[in-house]
Design a protein around this motif. Structure first.
Motif, PDB file in Angstrom:
ATOM      1  N   ARG A  36      -1.613  -1.772   2.366  1.00 20.54           N
ATOM      2  CA  ARG A  36      -1.303  -3.091   1.809  1.00 20.54           C
ATOM      3  C   ARG A  36      -0.131  -3.001   0.832  1.00 20.54           C
ATOM      4  O   ARG A  36       0.770  -3.853   0.839  1.00 20.54           O
ATOM      5  N   LEU A  37      -0.121  -1.971  -0.008  1.00 20.13           N
ATOM      6  CA  LEU A  37       0.991  -1.800  -0.941  1.00 20.13           C
ATOM      7  C   LEU A  37       2.307  -1.615  -0.194  1.00 20.13           C
ATOM      8  O   LEU A  37       3.322  -2.218  -0.555  1.00 20.13           O
ATOM      9  N   ALA A  38       2.288  -0.788   0.852  1.00 16.84           N
ATOM     10  CA  ALA A  38       3.520  -0.512   1.597  1.00 16.84           C
ATOM     11  C   ALA A  38       3.959  -1.706   2.439  1.00 16.84           C
ATOM     12  O   ALA A  38       5.139  -2.076   2.437  1.00 16.84           O
ATOM     13  N   ARG A  39       3.032  -2.328   3.129  1.00 13.58           N
ATOM     14  CA  ARG A  39       3.410  -3.379   4.078  1.00 13.58           C
ATOM     15  C   ARG A  39       3.547  -4.760   3.446  1.00 13.58           C
ATOM     16  O   ARG A  39       4.472  -5.489   3.764  1.00 13.58           O
ATOM     17  N   ASP A  40       2.621  -5.115   2.583  1.00  8.66           N
ATOM     18  CA  ASP A  40       2.649  -6.464   2.016  1.00  8.66           C
ATOM     19  C   ASP A  40       3.465  -6.564   0.736  1.00  8.66           C
ATOM     20  O   ASP A  40       3.973  -7.630   0.408  1.00  8.66           O
ATOM     21  N   HIS A  41       3.563  -5.465  -0.002  1.00  6.02           N
ATOM     22  CA  HIS A  41       4.225  -5.504  -1.316  1.00  6.02           C
ATOM     23  C   HIS A  41       5.472  -4.630  -1.375  1.00  6.02           C
ATOM     24  O   HIS A  41       6.046  -4.452  -2.440  1.00  6.02           O
ATOM     25  N   ARG A  42       5.848  -4.053  -0.257  1.00  7.68           N
ATOM     26  CA  ARG A  42       7.081  -3.266  -0.112  1.00  7.68           C
ATOM     27  C   ARG A  42       7.173  -2.061  -1.047  1.00  7.68           C
ATOM     28  O   ARG A  42       8.257  -1.663  -1.448  1.00  7.68           O
ATOM     29  N   TYR A  43       6.029  -1.504  -1.415  1.00  9.45           N
ATOM     30  CA  TYR A  43       6.051  -0.254  -2.169  1.00  9.45           C
ATOM     31  C   TYR A  43       6.564   0.844  -1.248  1.00  9.45           C
ATOM     32  O   TYR A  43       6.309   0.841  -0.054  1.00  9.45           O
ATOM     33  N   ARG A  44       7.258   1.789  -1.807  1.00  8.39           N
ATOM     34  CA  ARG A  44       7.739   2.948  -1.058  1.00  8.39           C
ATOM     35  C   ARG A  44       7.171   4.195  -1.727  1.00  8.39           C
ATOM     36  O   ARG A  44       7.131   4.294  -2.949  1.00  8.39           O
ATOM     37  N   PHE A  45       6.766   5.120  -0.910  1.00  8.87           N
ATOM     38  CA  PHE A  45       6.170   6.349  -1.400  1.00  8.87           C
ATOM     39  C   PHE A  45       7.043   7.514  -0.972  1.00  8.87           C
ATOM     40  O   PHE A  45       7.639   7.498   0.098  1.00  8.87           O
ATOM     41  N   VAL A  46       7.100   8.524  -1.803  1.00  8.73           N
ATOM     42  CA  VAL A  46       7.908   9.702  -1.537  1.00  8.73           C
ATOM     43  C   VAL A  46       6.985  10.909  -1.550  1.00  8.73           C
ATOM     44  O   VAL A  46       6.161  11.071  -2.459  1.00  8.73           O
ATOM     45  N   HIS A  47       7.129  11.742  -0.548  1.00 11.43           N
ATOM     46  CA  HIS A  47       6.348  12.973  -0.475  1.00 11.43           C
ATOM     47  C   HIS A  47       6.944  13.998  -1.427  1.00 11.43           C
ATOM     48  O   HIS A  47       8.133  14.279  -1.391  1.00 11.43           O
TER      49      HIS A  47
END
Length: 163
Positions: A36-47
């Motif tokens: 939900r954070l990535a798809r609906d709120h455009r959060y990006r995560f970095v490995h």
């Protein structure tokens, strides 16, 4: 494709209200939140490629994976919940859809072992996930991945049984 990110992966100071855990999910609520954070709120995560935390899991303590290693019904419920998550969050790429099939292979073969009266190791999910992730990231060839998943399930179960 699968929930490889534990709930303690990140700390968010002010997550949007609509991105919090879904209390209606019996498990995988963390995975649902990440999606939900990535798809609906455009959060990006970095490995981050190096460990930044040490996680100790006590084998005798209850856990999501622990409940599935000896109980075919619990494993089947977890597999069904994974399918529900896939419906809730459809794959966005052919690659993700393709790799979801490897997760299904893991569940089918794990269930088959339990149905045949064999035990599973509490490490089967981690071993299978590592095999799948290595191919996803290009570190290993996809050739033979299905068999490596099956072998990981059997090998970890055989080691657990011998102990």
């Amino acid at each position: 494709m699968a929930n490889f990110m534990p709930v303690h992966t990140a700390v968010l100071r002010r997550p949007p209200e609509s991105a919090r855990f879904d209390p209606g999910l019996p498990a995988l609520e963390d995975w649902d939140m990440w999606l939900r954070l990535a798809r609906d709120h455009r959060y990006r995560f970095v490995h981050v490629p190096e460990p930044t935390v040490v996680y100790h899991r006590i084998a005798s303590e209850a856990s999501m994976v622990g409940a599935t290693v000896g109980d075919g019904h619990a494993l089947a419920q977890f597999g069904t919940l994974t399918e529900q998550m896939w419906c809730r969050w459809p794959a966005r790429t052919p690659k993700a859809q393709h790799f979801r099939l490897y997760i299904a292979v893991m569940y089918w073969h794990s269930l088959a072992r339990l149905a045949a009266g064999h035990a599973l190791s509490d490490q089967y999910f981690q071993r299978c996930a590592a095999e799948i992730a290595a191919v996803w990231h290009g570190e290993r060839s996809e050739t033979g991945l299905r068999q490596r998943i099956i072998d990981s399930i059997k090998e970890t179960a055989d080691v657990a049984h011998a102990a």
